[in-house]
Design a protein around this motif. Structure first.
Motif, PDB file in Angstrom:
ATOM      1  N   ALA A 106      46.577  -3.574  20.243  1.00  0.00           N
ATOM      2  CA  ALA A 106      45.538  -4.194  19.427  1.00  0.00           C
ATOM      3  C   ALA A 106      44.332  -3.278  19.235  1.00  0.00           C
ATOM      4  O   ALA A 106      43.890  -2.604  20.169  1.00  0.00           O
ATOM      5  N   GLY A 107      43.816  -3.286  17.996  1.00  0.00           N
ATOM      6  CA  GLY A 107      42.538  -2.636  17.725  1.00  0.00           C
ATOM      7  C   GLY A 107      41.408  -3.645  17.871  1.00  0.00           C
ATOM      8  O   GLY A 107      40.335  -3.321  18.387  1.00  0.00           O
ATOM      9  N   HIS A 108      41.644  -4.867  17.428  1.00  0.00           N
ATOM     10  CA  HIS A 108      40.695  -5.953  17.648  1.00  0.00           C
ATOM     11  C   HIS A 108      41.443  -7.278  17.542  1.00  0.00           C
ATOM     12  O   HIS A 108      42.520  -7.364  16.949  1.00  0.00           O
ATOM     13  N   GLU A 150      37.338  -5.720  26.478  1.00  0.00           N
ATOM     14  CA  GLU A 150      37.489  -7.178  26.509  1.00  0.00           C
ATOM     15  C   GLU A 150      38.891  -7.625  26.112  1.00  0.00           C
ATOM     16  O   GLU A 150      39.296  -8.735  26.439  1.00  0.00           O
ATOM     17  N   ILE A 151      39.637  -6.770  25.410  1.00  0.00           N
ATOM     18  CA  ILE A 151      41.017  -7.119  25.073  1.00  0.00           C
ATOM     19  C   ILE A 151      41.852  -7.217  26.338  1.00  0.00           C
ATOM     20  O   ILE A 151      42.705  -8.101  26.478  1.00  0.00           O
ATOM     21  N   VAL A 192      45.367  -1.093  15.325  1.00  0.00           N
ATOM     22  CA  VAL A 192      44.250  -0.158  15.137  1.00  0.00           C
ATOM     23  C   VAL A 192      43.994   0.138  13.661  1.00  0.00           C
ATOM     24  O   VAL A 192      42.903   0.602  13.292  1.00  0.00           O
ATOM     25  N   GLY A 215      44.056  -2.275  11.477  1.00  0.00           N
ATOM     26  CA  GLY A 215      43.541  -3.518  10.929  1.00  0.00           C
ATOM     27  C   GLY A 215      44.603  -4.476  10.439  1.00  0.00           C
ATOM     28  O   GLY A 215      44.285  -5.550   9.915  1.00  0.00           O
ATOM     29  N   HIS A 222      45.106  -7.832  15.592  1.00  0.00           N
ATOM     30  CA  HIS A 222      45.204  -6.785  14.576  1.00  0.00           C
ATOM     31  C   HIS A 222      45.403  -5.440  15.269  1.00  0.00           C
ATOM     32  O   HIS A 222      44.804  -5.169  16.328  1.00  0.00           O
ATOM     33  N   VAL A 269      35.070 -11.840  17.708  1.00  0.00           N
ATOM     34  CA  VAL A 269      35.912 -10.659  17.576  1.00  0.00           C
ATOM     35  C   VAL A 269      35.917  -9.952  18.921  1.00  0.00           C
ATOM     36  O   VAL A 269      34.863  -9.620  19.475  1.00  0.00           O
ATOM     37  N   VAL A 270      37.109  -9.741  19.439  1.00  0.00           N
ATOM     38  CA  VAL A 270      37.269  -9.122  20.761  1.00  0.00           C
ATOM     39  C   VAL A 270      37.744  -7.687  20.566  1.00  0.00           C
ATOM     40  O   VAL A 270      38.735  -7.444  19.858  1.00  0.00           O
ATOM     41  N   THR A 271      37.034  -6.749  21.185  1.00  0.00           N
ATOM     42  CA  THR A 271      37.383  -5.339  21.048  1.00  0.00           C
ATOM     43  C   THR A 271      37.291  -4.649  22.401  1.00  0.00           C
ATOM     44  O   THR A 271      36.779  -5.206  23.381  1.00  0.00           O
ATOM     45  N   GLY A 272      37.762  -3.404  22.440  1.00  0.00           N
ATOM     46  CA  GLY A 272      37.594  -2.565  23.620  1.00  0.00           C
ATOM     47  C   GLY A 272      38.143  -3.160  24.899  1.00  0.00           C
ATOM     48  O   GLY A 272      39.231  -3.747  24.938  1.00  0.00           O
TER      49      GLY A 272
END
Length: 308
Positions: free
Chosen positions: A26-28, A53-54, A85, A87, A83, A48-51
């Motif tokens: 996942a990218g986000h 936090e995924i 990387v 998108g 999604h 929106v969860v990123t970095g």
């Protein structure tokens, strides 16, 4: 509309390893506080969860491997859209009853720790699941209190058998139905053995049946129906006679109001009741009846004149 599922993973049992494999790509991740057909709406709260936090999300989304073998009939929410990387959407999962996950395999799967996920979402502003859980907890507590009131009203010698009849259903409804049938048969035998006099038995059962008539949650539970079925198995002429023996208590009259308005009774015997039982029951309802009792009376049950 967003469609549930994981690209390339429609078949096979859901597992935490499969879930984490998707999140590792996942990218986000977008989590929308609505069902898939609402997920694109601007009115729906989302995060929106990123970095890093995924990885945290993967931890709280851990499921019981193998799944439930079934699919919940509701739409489910929140909606979790994964999604890559670039998108591109590679997975869409939904939560069900804040305790299960759909979309990672060929059936739903139970979360290992539903409350942990609920709190994780709430900490990030998605409080809907926590609010629903709080509401469900209140409902479950009232269900338990209602069941306890019914058990406390069980006639002498029947408490243990009544406890088995009132055991709530689990996930395996077929197995629960089998156990319930056995428990009801055992209860029927104990009622016959413990109260061999027919008139006494009917009056005892009417008092027990009357407990449900004052419940604010409405409707008969499966354990209420068990008592009603015991009454329906009795000779109807003896039921009329039992209510004419002495002065029935208010709770016995409550039980009678339930019995005489049941589909089984009216289908077999009609709505009219003989005097003086008719006048006694209507007088009880007029003086101290519940709204459902008064509604049934106005619509012709018990032989009352229909006024609406």
């Amino acid at each position: 509309m967003i469609y549930e599922g994981t690209i390339g993973m429609d078949e096979g049992a859901p597992t935490t390893a499969r879930l984490r494999d998707v999140l590792n790509r996942a990218g986000h991740v977008v989590i929308a506080e609505g069902s898939p057909d609402e997920a694109d709406s601007g009115d729906v709260a989302r995060i929106v969860v990123t970095g890093a936090e995924i990885a945290d999300l993967a931890q709280v989304l851990a499921i019981v491997d193998g799944g439930t073998g079934d699919r919940c009939l509701c739409n489910g929410w929140p909606t979790i859209m994964v999604h890559d990387v670039k998108g591109e959407l590679i997975a869409c999962w939904t939560l069900h009853h804040q305790s299960g996950l759909r979309g990672i395999g060929d059936c739903d799967a139970d979360l290992q720790d539903g409350p942990a996920l609920t709190e994780w979402l709430a900490e990030r502003g998605l409080t809907g699941s926590r609010e629903v859980q709080a509401g469900l907890a209140v409902q479950e507590a009232e269900k338990d209190r209602r069941r306890l009131r019914w058990l406390q009203a069980a006639p002498a010698g029947l408490r243990d058998a009544a406890t088995k009849v009132s055991t709530p259903p689990g996930r395996d409804l077929e197995a629960w139905s089998d156990r319930l049938r056995d428990a009801e048969a055992r209860l029927a035998t104990l009622v016959q053995d413990g109260y061999p006099d027919e008139i006494e038995r009917i009056r005892v059962l009417l008092a027990w049946a009357g407990i449900s008539a004052r419940e604010s949650t409405g409707g008969l539970k499966w354990y209420d129906m068990a008592v009603q079925q015991l009454l329906l198995a009795e000779d109807p002429d003896l039921i009329i006679a039992a209510l004419g023996t002495g002065s029935p208590s208010p709770v016995q009259l409550d039980g009678a109001s339930q019995l005489f308005s049941s589909f089984e009774w009216t289908g077999a015997h009609g709505k009219d009741l003989p005097e003086p039982l008719r006048s006694m029951l209507i007088g009880h309802i007029q003086a101290d009846g519940t709204d459902p009792m008064r509604f049934r009376m106005r619509h012709g049950y018990y032989g009352a004149e229909r006024s609406a």
